[in-house]
Design a protein around this motif. Sequence first.
Motif, PDB file in Angstrom:
ATOM      1  N   GLU A  62       0.809  -1.140   0.141  1.00  0.00           N
ATOM      2  CA  GLU A  62      -0.085   0.082  -0.174  1.00  0.00           C
ATOM      3  C   GLU A  62       0.707   1.141  -0.218  1.00  0.00           C
ATOM      4  OE1 GLU A  62      -2.363  -0.206   3.504  1.00  0.00           O
ATOM      5  OE2 GLU A  62      -3.153  -2.133   2.838  1.00  0.00           O
ATOM      6  N   ARG A  92       2.909   9.984  -6.045  1.00  0.00           N
ATOM      7  CA  ARG A  92       2.045   8.681  -6.426  1.00  0.00           C
ATOM      8  C   ARG A  92       0.564   9.025  -6.273  1.00  0.00           C
ATOM      9  NH1 ARG A  92       6.809   4.716  -5.707  1.00  0.00           N
ATOM     10  NH2 ARG A  92       5.728   2.749  -6.588  1.00  0.00           N
ATOM     11  N   GLN A  96       0.346  13.839  -2.970  1.00  0.00           N
ATOM     12  CA  GLN A  96       1.525  14.303  -3.167  1.00  0.00           C
ATOM     13  C   GLN A  96       1.878  15.352  -4.060  1.00  0.00           C
ATOM     14  OE1 GLN A  96       3.443  10.512  -3.251  1.00  0.00           O
ATOM     15  NE2 GLN A  96       2.493   9.645  -1.465  1.00  0.00           N
TER      16      GLN A  96
HETATM   17  P1  AMP Z   1       8.787   1.392  -5.500  1.00  0.00           P
HETATM   18  O1  AMP Z   1      10.110   0.680  -5.140  1.00  0.00           O
HETATM   19  O2  AMP Z   1       8.734   2.424  -6.205  1.00  0.00           O
HETATM   20  O3  AMP Z   1       7.920  -0.016  -6.196  1.00  0.00           O
HETATM   21  O4  AMP Z   1       8.081   1.393  -3.936  1.00  0.00           O
HETATM   22  C1  AMP Z   1       7.731   0.488  -3.139  1.00  0.00           C
HETATM   23  C2  AMP Z   1       6.821   0.682  -2.131  1.00  0.00           C
HETATM   24  O5  AMP Z   1       7.319   1.921  -1.427  1.00  0.00           O
HETATM   25  C3  AMP Z   1       5.565   1.126  -2.564  1.00  0.00           C
HETATM   26  O6  AMP Z   1       4.527  -0.280  -2.957  1.00  0.00           O
HETATM   27  C4  AMP Z   1       4.997   1.889  -1.362  1.00  0.00           C
HETATM   28  O7  AMP Z   1       4.582   0.842  -0.284  1.00  0.00           O
HETATM   29  C5  AMP Z   1       5.998   2.567  -0.999  1.00  0.00           C
HETATM   30  N1  AMP Z   1       6.151   3.922  -1.712  1.00  0.00           N
HETATM   31  C6  AMP Z   1       6.936   4.304  -2.745  1.00  0.00           C
HETATM   32  N2  AMP Z   1       6.757   5.448  -3.282  1.00  0.00           N
HETATM   33  C7  AMP Z   1       6.047   5.964  -2.368  1.00  0.00           C
HETATM   34  C8  AMP Z   1       5.152   7.121  -2.524  1.00  0.00           C
HETATM   35  N3  AMP Z   1       5.474   8.121  -3.148  1.00  0.00           N
HETATM   36  N4  AMP Z   1       4.140   7.289  -1.645  1.00  0.00           N
HETATM   37  C9  AMP Z   1       3.670   6.032  -0.919  1.00  0.00           C
HETATM   38  N5  AMP Z   1       4.457   4.947  -0.670  1.00  0.00           N
HETATM   39  C10 AMP Z   1       5.437   4.788  -1.749  1.00  0.00           C
END
Ligand code: AMP
Length: 240
Positions: A62, A92, A96
């Motif tokens: 999440e 995202r 934000q």
């Molecule tokens: P990613 O490595 O970009 O796939 O991010 C991994 C996880 O980090 C996501 O599934 C979210 O749980 C969290 N996450 C990363 N970027 C964000 C963001 N901008 N806002 C909220 N959660 C985030």
Amino acid sequence: MAENKCAVVIMGPPGSGKTTLVRSLTARGRISEIEAGNLLGDEVRRDTPLGRQIRPYQVAGELVPSELVQQVIAARLEKADGQFVLFDGFPRSAAQIGILFQLLKEHHLQLCAVIVLNVELQTALERITGRRICPDCGAIYNVYTEPPQQAGICDRCGGKLMQREDDRLEVVQERFKVYERDTIPTVEFFRKEFGLVTWEESANSTPDELLERVSRRLEKAVPQLDLRENPPARDDLPSH
Ligand code: AMP
């Protein structure tokens, strides 16, 4: 007056190669990267008080609450000394977007490009299930396409490679749902309001092909950016 620097936002679903692209671009110029997912994951791995709040969201696939994301990103932005700042996976969600523009203003950054990576589901799933990361230095491998020289061991630092907790299939499905629900409307916002600097790239190709396409287009959008693989040494440049 402070000099305006340039911000580039990279968006895309899980497995579209955002971080790989951002790291390759960063290696080519005076660029700082803000990897939202990794910065958050790093807090979790170090088991900091912030990391303990982040963890339940991240392992469930999440979105982490925006106030926590803001803290982590603002702290990293303080240390960003490049002429360009690449945002990987931020913003995202609608909430934000406001945070992004507040941070850009505080740091005299101008939004120069928003790149949206599109990828076929099957390609994304192969990348995610094959992905292994080094918890010590953050290097990323793929057991199918970019394996380490010795299975399970990081080439760079000898760390023991692991699979991200949120790369398990059940969690990946949730991450795709979240992308559709929260991030696609965010992409729509940039398309509508910042259409001149927002563009889409197919991320089904190899990372190198994507890097070349994005580099050339970014150089056009931001003329002072030099993203050639071997740019001339500073001493070879004309002095005016
Ligand atoms: P990613 O490595 O970009 O796939 O991010 C991994 C996880 O980090 C996501 O599934 C979210 O749980 C969290 N996450 C990363 N970027 C964000 C963001 N901008 N806002 C909220 N959660 C985030």
